[in-house]
Design an enzyme around this catalytic site. Structure first.
Site, mmCIF file in Angstrom:
data_model
loop_
_atom_site.group_PDB
_atom_site.id
_atom_site.type_symbol
_atom_site.label_atom_id
_atom_site.label_comp_id
_atom_site.label_asym_id
_atom_site.label_seq_id
_atom_site.Cartn_x
_atom_site.Cartn_y
_atom_site.Cartn_z
ATOM 1 N N GLY A 57 -22.785 13.668 -42.444
ATOM 2 C CA GLY A 57 -22.466 13.597 -43.871
ATOM 3 C C GLY A 57 -21.536 12.428 -44.149
ATOM 4 N N GLY A 58 -20.726 12.582 -45.179
ATOM 5 C CA GLY A 58 -19.806 11.508 -45.566
ATOM 6 C C GLY A 58 -18.784 11.185 -44.498
ATOM 7 N N GLY B 52 -30.344 -25.545 -39.765
ATOM 8 C CA GLY B 52 -29.227 -24.876 -40.424
ATOM 9 C C GLY B 52 -28.350 -24.160 -39.415
ATOM 10 N N ALA B 53 -28.964 -23.717 -38.309
ATOM 11 C CA ALA B 53 -28.195 -22.996 -37.291
ATOM 12 C C ALA B 53 -27.123 -23.894 -36.673
ATOM 13 C CB ALA B 53 -29.131 -22.444 -36.234
#
Ligand code: HXC
Length: 513
Positions: A169-170, A403-404
């Site tokens: 859960g949370g 770009g790397a």
């Protein structure tokens, strides 16, 4: 007076027993240590001081007034690990399944508040059935109080979460906010909704282990930074991890003694194969550079095309980010970008210098990558490097394409020293792809297009597939012999030790999350 002392002893004995011997036995039968045993193993002998052992819940609904356990399902306090102060909480599964009540949450909050004020790490040993069902919204409020403090503590003190039982859960969001999550195999799981809800909503049949066990989160989701075989190994992992970290964001990590008689490392000369298309294991480069046996890898099984982890160089902690040519040629993708970005952010928060080893052919193409936001995730990596003000040194061992090249701690985004090995190839793209584009017409008109392509490829490679064009422009500070890398890094990081960067004044940047 003696009867009062007896009463005190009696209460503490009750607190020490948690949910009782029967439940303790059950915990052992499930191959789990109890909360107290975990704390005892984690901390230096006799260093633990408990805070709040006599806290009890305040619920009266569902006959709860008759079910009171001292400590209320969580043991909180402080002590030392290798002589250094830490705060620790351990949920006690023998008391209401370690479930979180209002008072249980208050104890954890008190600890977090104190840790922030004093400036020491917090370790959470999680083993809980989630929100105390009998308390309804009060326990939900308690969770949120913890989440809020985890965020206030983020970047101020290291926060480590061990998952040593259920975490559902949370409740999963506290570990998710902390810096590192370590899960124990076969006895822990984390998920927002369990298998039965999954079945109802999506009609999928999945076990707890498959949905959110240690292996799943260490290799598929990346939620776990590490998985351990059992409780003891998990606690050992925490101790080791802490040894690389400072106490808080105002300090640097403790330097350990290391005799510097091994600066030149010949082994590095043979790491990279002659053939640029042949993979090699970047771990051999890492081991060749760092202090012997000092690498502590994070996210080992997740996004394996990039390696991140802590190591020591001359006894000092550094963070390493390295492309791994053995996995997808070391290409950058959605997961590897996120993994590295998160690690860089941690190192920058806590003054841990960064060493970046580059062998990257570019970003991974394809619909999976584009549809899953490689643009945003790649930008995270770019952002994390650009914003990092710790000392940053790059070594290009082979490829740095496209770009790397920019993203992997280039000079342009603030790296302090950029080295390349003589075989480095730094260019917009590989020679073949580049020639096919820029010499397209020439090649198609040639009598033998294949031969022409090879000729052009050769021409392009000679001009750009080397480190010298970048060195001419000062993008590379020095082309170095591999065997000298350790020596250069020791000197470089020592030179950068007092680096200070003041960025522009702002509330906070807007990292592309
Ligand atoms: C109160 C709980 C409890 C809970 C377990 N217990 N979970 N008591 N609140 N959430 C108690 C049981 O009644 C039992 O008490 C003891 O703990 C041990 O539980 P068992 O079921 O016997 O153990 P086991 O078979 O090992 O199963 C463990 C378990 C299961 C898988 C955790 O207990 C379970 O599913 N619990 C409920 C989990 C859950 O739905 N929690 C709420 C999630 S929602 P006795 O007296 O018999 O020893 C949530 C929201 C958080 O957490 C949101 C935050 C924002």
């Amino acid at each position: 007076m003696s009867s009062k002392i007896e009463k005190l002893k009696h209460l503490y004995n009750l607190a020490r027993l948690g949910g009782g011997q029967e439940r303790i036995n059950k915990q052992h039968e499930n191959n789990k240590l109890t909360a107290r045993e975990r704390i005892q193993y984690l901390l230096d002998e006799a260093s633990f001081e408990e805070v709040g052992a006599l806290v009890t819940h305040r619920t009266t609904d569902f006959n709860m007034a008759y079910k009171v356990f001292y400590g209320d399902g969580v043991i909180t306090g402080y002590g030392t690990i290798n002589g250094r102060l830490v705060y620790v909480y351990a949920q006690d599964f023998t008391v209401f399944g370690g479930s979180l009540s209002e008072t249980h949450a208050e104890k954890i909050c008190k600890l977090l508040d104190m840790a922030i004020k004093v400036g020491a790490p917090v370790i959470g040993l999680n083993d809980s059935g989630g929100a105390r069902i009998q308390e309804g919204v009060r326990s939900l409020g308690g969770y949120a109080d913890i989440f809020y403090r985890n965020v206030q503590a983020s970047g101020v003190i290291p926060q480590i979460s061990a998952i040593m039982g259920p975490c559902a859960g949370g409740a999963v969001y506290s570990p998710a906010i902390t810096d590192f999550t370590i899960m124990v195999e076969n006895s822990s799981y984390m998920f927002v909704t369990g298998p039965s809800v999954v079945k109802t909503v999506t009609n999928e049949d999945v076990s707890s282990e498959e949905l959110g066990g240690a292996h799943t989160h260490a290799s598929k989701s990346g939620v776990a930074h590490k998985k351990s075989l059992n409780d003891v190994q998990c606690l050992d992992d925490i101790k080791k991890l802490l040894s690389y970290l400072p106490q808080n964001n105002k300090e640097t990590a403790k330097k350990i003694d290391y005799a510097l008689n091994d600066e030149v490392r010949e082994v590095l000369s043979d790491c990279v194969p002659e053939n640029p298309n042949k993979p090699y294991d970047m771990n051999t480069v890492i081991e060749g550079i760092i202090d012997t046996d000092s690498f502590y890898e994070i996210h080992k099984e997740y996004a394996e095309s990039i390696i991140v982890g802590f190591a020591r160089l001359g006894g000092r902690s550094i963070g390493i980010v390295a492309n791994q040519p053995m996995s997808f040629a070391g290409v950058l993708g959605v997961r590897s970008s996120r993994k590295a970005a998160r690690f860089i952010r941690f190192c920058d928060c806590f003054n841990i210098p960064l060493l970046v080893l580059v062998d990257v052919p570019g970003f991974l193409p394809g619909t999976y990558q584009e549809w899953n936001g490689i643009i945003t995730h790649g930008a995270k990596l770019l952002y994390a490097f650009s914003e990092a003000t710790v000392p940053r040194i790059t070594v290009i061992t082979r490829k740095a394409y496209g770009g790397a090249y920019d993203v992997m701690n280039s000079k342009h985004i603030g790296a302090d020293l950029n080295f390349a090995w003589p075989g480095a190839e730094i260019a917009v793209m590989g020679a073949k792809g580049a020639s096919e584009i820029i010499f397209k017409k020439e090649i198609s008109k040639a009598a033998n297009p294949e031969e022409k392509l090879m000729e052009k490829e050769q021409e392009y490679a000679e001009k750009f597939a080397n480190p010298y064009e970048a060195a001419k422009r000062g993008f590379i500070d020095e082309v170095i012999l591999p065997k000298d890398t350790r020596r250069k890094l020791l000197k470089g990081f020592a030179m950068l030790e007092n680096k200070i960067v003041e960025g522009p004044k702002r509330k906070h940047g807007n990292i592309p999350l």
